[in-house]
Design a protein around this motif. Structure first.
Motif, PDB file in Angstrom:
ATOM      1  N   ARG A 193      29.227   6.814  24.705  1.00 21.28           N
ATOM      2  CA  ARG A 193      28.590   7.264  23.534  1.00 21.28           C
ATOM      3  C   ARG A 193      28.716   8.814  22.965  1.00 21.28           C
ATOM      4  NH1 ARG A 193      26.241   3.001  20.942  1.00 21.28           N
ATOM      5  NH2 ARG A 193      25.207   4.304  19.526  1.00 21.28           N
ATOM      6  N   GLY A 194      28.782   9.080  21.995  1.00 23.17           N
ATOM      7  CA  GLY A 194      28.857  10.415  21.775  1.00 23.17           C
ATOM      8  C   GLY A 194      27.543  10.626  20.991  1.00 23.17           C
ATOM      9  N   GLU A 195      27.594  12.158  20.583  1.00 24.75           N
ATOM     10  CA  GLU A 195      26.147  12.487  19.841  1.00 24.75           C
ATOM     11  C   GLU A 195      26.121  11.726  18.334  1.00 24.75           C
ATOM     12  OE1 GLU A 195      25.893  16.610  19.418  1.00 24.75           O
ATOM     13  OE2 GLU A 195      25.857  17.085  21.576  1.00 24.75           O
TER      14      GLU A 195
END
Length: 290
Positions: A193-195
């Motif tokens: 997951r990214g921001e």
């Protein structure tokens, strides 16, 4: 036949995951299946339907698949992995059982059979017999190479936009067919997951598995351990020997065994995934005879 499903074991040495079918309603031979280096328990999905009459439990070995990684201070060796597999058997309540190992899993299984002959009923290996040994004269070089990379910053894990891209990357590594690669990759990925939300997938195996091995045992030590194996053994090699396990060596190791049968067949290193019916024909009667 029951399909394989996910399970988790909390052992005295950490949490191990894997695949197993529902236990049979009658007493049947128990077989722990151990996969190869950087593979996972999905390695045995194609073979399972062709092995009726046994209880097959395929483990994700430590650092692989959904199993825990070793602590930073612990080394990934065949000995430490063997201890974890015995801990898994204890958690299953299995005092005696058989082993089926492919590649690295075969090396671990060979060691286990020598270490605790009272527990191992039968040993089957595919494309392996004993651990990788050190070449004479390379011990110091290997040790220094390993200590030159004790930890330190690791390069970021590769992130794939989708599983299909990861499958293509696995195929580029060679010596595996697409369907087999897909099974291993599907189990070997974890979402990243990214921001702003999901951004792809990465390998969930421990990156330390790719570090150099500091100390390997000698070839004579490997053969001494194989001579100590007391249970019946069945060995299957692909006809084309691997570069790291040449024909002369693999035949000499087999000759150390006291009660063994050897089979060879055309195919690649993952022949148990790519030719499961033919491979099962080598082992089905062997394990069911317990």
């Amino acid at each position: 036949m029951n399909r394989l499903h996910d399970f988790v074991l909390d052992t005295r040495l950490g949490r191990l995951a894997g695949l197993r079918a529902a236990p049979a309603g009658r007493t049947v031979p128990r077989v722990l299946a151990l996969h190869g280096w950087l593979d996972n328990a999905a390695s045995f999905i194609p073979l399972h339907p062709y092995l009726p009459g046994i209880e097959l439990v395929a483990l994700d070995m430590p650092g692989h698949g959904a199993s825990d990684h070793f602590p930073e201070a612990a080394e990934y060796t065949v000995v430490s992995t063997a201890r974890s597999v015995f801990a898994a058997a204890d958690a299953l309540g299995w005092d005696e059982f058989s082993l089926l190992g492919h590649s690295l899993g075969g090396a671990v299984a060979s060691l286990m059979a020598a270490a605790a002959p009272q527990r191992i009923q039968r040993l089957g290996t595919i494309e392996a017999l004993g651990a990788l040994s050190a070449e004479q004269g390379r011990h110091v070089e290997s040790l220094r190479e390993a200590f030159a990379r004790p930890g330190g910053p690791r390069k970021p894990l590769r992130v794939f936009p989708d599983p299909a891209t990861a499958v293509r990357a696995r195929l580029q590594a060679g010596d595996i067919q697409p369907d087999a690669a897909r099974l291993l990759v599907e189990r070997g990925l974890v979402p990243v997951r990214g921001e702003g939300g999901p951004r792809g997938f990465s390998w969930r195996s421990d990156p330390r598995l790719t570090r150099p091995t500091a100390i390997r045992i000698s070839e004579e030590q490997v053969r001494e351990l194989l001579r100590a194996v007391e249970c019946p053994v069945r060995v299957l090699y692909a006809e084309q020997a691997q570069v790291y396990f040449p024909e002369e060596q693999r035949r000499a190791r087999f000759d150390c065994l006291r009660d063994a049968q050897l089979s060879t067949m055309p195919g690649g290193h993952h022949l148990h995934m790519e030719q499961p019916a033919e491979v099962a024909a080598v082992f089905a009667d062997f394990f069911s005879a317990v």
